[in-house]
Design an enzyme around this catalytic site. Structure first.
Site, mmCIF file in Angstrom:
data_model
loop_
_atom_site.group_PDB
_atom_site.id
_atom_site.type_symbol
_atom_site.label_atom_id
_atom_site.label_comp_id
_atom_site.label_asym_id
_atom_site.label_seq_id
_atom_site.Cartn_x
_atom_site.Cartn_y
_atom_site.Cartn_z
ATOM 1 N N GLY A 15 48.399 39.675 35.254
ATOM 2 C CA GLY A 15 47.371 39.550 36.284
ATOM 3 C C GLY A 15 46.067 40.131 35.782
ATOM 4 O O GLY A 15 46.074 41.023 34.918
ATOM 5 N N GLN A 61 37.896 43.625 36.208
ATOM 6 C CA GLN A 61 38.352 43.994 34.863
ATOM 7 C C GLN A 61 37.604 43.261 33.767
ATOM 8 O O GLN A 61 37.739 43.592 32.590
ATOM 9 C CB GLN A 61 39.860 43.735 34.723
ATOM 10 C CG GLN A 61 40.682 44.631 35.638
ATOM 11 C CD GLN A 61 42.158 44.339 35.477
ATOM 12 O OE1 GLN A 61 42.690 43.448 36.111
ATOM 13 N NE2 GLN A 61 42.823 45.091 34.613
ATOM 14 N N CYS A 66 48.406 48.473 33.299
ATOM 15 C CA CYS A 66 47.138 47.839 33.632
ATOM 16 C C CYS A 66 46.383 47.526 32.345
ATOM 17 O O CYS A 66 46.314 48.370 31.447
ATOM 18 C CB CYS A 66 46.314 48.793 34.494
ATOM 19 S SG CYS A 66 44.725 48.107 34.997
ATOM 20 N N LEU A 67 45.820 46.323 32.266
ATOM 21 C CA LEU A 67 45.086 45.945 31.057
ATOM 22 C C LEU A 67 43.824 46.783 30.874
ATOM 23 O O LEU A 67 43.259 46.814 29.779
ATOM 24 C CB LEU A 67 44.725 44.453 31.102
ATOM 25 C CG LEU A 67 45.920 43.486 31.090
ATOM 26 C CD1 LEU A 67 45.435 42.048 31.130
ATOM 27 C CD2 LEU A 67 46.809 43.724 29.875
ATOM 28 N N HIS A 87 48.527 45.251 43.255
ATOM 29 C CA HIS A 87 47.814 45.918 42.160
ATOM 30 C C HIS A 87 46.437 45.273 41.964
ATOM 31 O O HIS A 87 45.422 45.970 41.829
ATOM 32 C CB HIS A 87 48.665 45.820 40.882
ATOM 33 C CG HIS A 87 48.044 46.384 39.647
ATOM 34 N ND1 HIS A 87 48.549 47.488 38.993
ATOM 35 C CD2 HIS A 87 46.965 45.992 38.921
ATOM 36 C CE1 HIS A 87 47.794 47.756 37.933
ATOM 37 N NE2 HIS A 87 46.828 46.852 37.853
ATOM 38 N N GLU A 88 46.399 43.933 41.969
ATOM 39 C CA GLU A 88 45.129 43.224 41.732
ATOM 40 C C GLU A 88 44.173 43.376 42.916
ATOM 41 O O GLU A 88 42.965 43.540 42.725
ATOM 42 C CB GLU A 88 45.381 41.742 41.431
ATOM 43 C CG GLU A 88 46.227 41.470 40.186
ATOM 44 C CD GLU A 88 45.736 42.164 38.935
ATOM 45 O OE1 GLU A 88 44.523 42.392 38.799
ATOM 46 O OE2 GLU A 88 46.571 42.498 38.074
ATOM 47 N N HIS A 115 42.354 46.476 42.651
ATOM 48 C CA HIS A 115 41.213 46.396 41.726
ATOM 49 C C HIS A 115 39.954 45.967 42.454
ATOM 50 O O HIS A 115 38.859 46.481 42.197
ATOM 51 C CB HIS A 115 41.495 45.408 40.589
ATOM 52 C CG HIS A 115 42.228 45.995 39.422
ATOM 53 N ND1 HIS A 115 41.748 47.076 38.724
ATOM 54 C CD2 HIS A 115 43.394 45.657 38.824
ATOM 55 C CE1 HIS A 115 42.599 47.376 37.741
ATOM 56 N NE2 HIS A 115 43.613 46.527 37.782
HETATM 57 ZN ZN ZN Z 1 45.217 46.567 36.559
#
Ligand code: ZN
Length: 196
Positions: A46, A51, A94-95, A136-137, A140
């Protein structure tokens, strides 16, 4: 527009509360394609617009993380959770915080409404990994990152690693690889104004 890249904590875009998207332009579709490419490159499931330093209420998901499974690609624009059921704890990464992992409590099942890339409103009920990834997204888009959701005692164990991310980003700013926090925030505000 400059090429998109995944930004890491503590880039200010990750603490930005994103703004709803009013119309779906060809540029936005291009952005979504780029986001999928970056997500696959980083082997994520995701990726939220924050991000890639864009202040838009939008994220993409492919739970297989496999570009050869495009039928598993989902785009969520202006998502809103309308129902929650149960609680489940599970590990997240998380990226924007590479190689950092921690347990987070989430709703076990969620129902949400969002728009797709054709501007169609849809409703979907999700559980398991899909429910976790979507929560989670959506976090963000509110400027919330998963360590914020961890129990204090566990999060403290990650503090040293999180401080390392801070050090790296400040060094990158000193080398001119990123603008100052204020300049980044100004740019995000400008991008928001362009949505109107
Ligand atoms: Zn993340």
């Amino acid at each position: 527009m400059a090429a998109l890249q995944i930004v890491h904590y503590p880039h200010p875009a990750l603490r930005w509360k994103s703004k709803p998207i009013k119309s779906i332009s060809p540029e936005l579709r291009e952005t979504v394609n780029n986001m999928f490419d970056l997500m696959y490159e980083a082997r994520g499931i995701g990726l939220a617009a924050n991000q890639v330093a864009l202040p838009y209420r939008l994220f993409v998901i492919n739970l297989t993380s496999d570009p050869n499974e495009p039928e598993e690609e989902f785009v969520f624009i202006n998502p809103e959770i309308t129902k929650r059921k149960g609680t489940a704890e599970g590990e997240e990464g998380c990226l924007s915080l590479p190689l950092l992992y921690g347990d987070v409590k989430r709703s076990e099942e969620i129902t949400l409404e969002a728009y797709d890339l054709d501007g169609q409103l849809f409703e979907i009920t999700l559980d398991d990994l899909a429910a976790r990834a979507v929560q989670h997204e959506i976090d963000h888009l509110e400027g919330i990152m998963f360590p914020d959701r961890m129990v204090e005692a566990k999060r403290i164990e990650l503090d040293a690693q999180i401080a390392d991310f801070e050090t790296v980003f400040r060094q990158q700013q000193q080398r001119g690889e990123f603008p100052s926090d204020d300049e980044i925030r100004e740019h995000l505000a400008q991008l928001e104004r362009e949505l109107d």
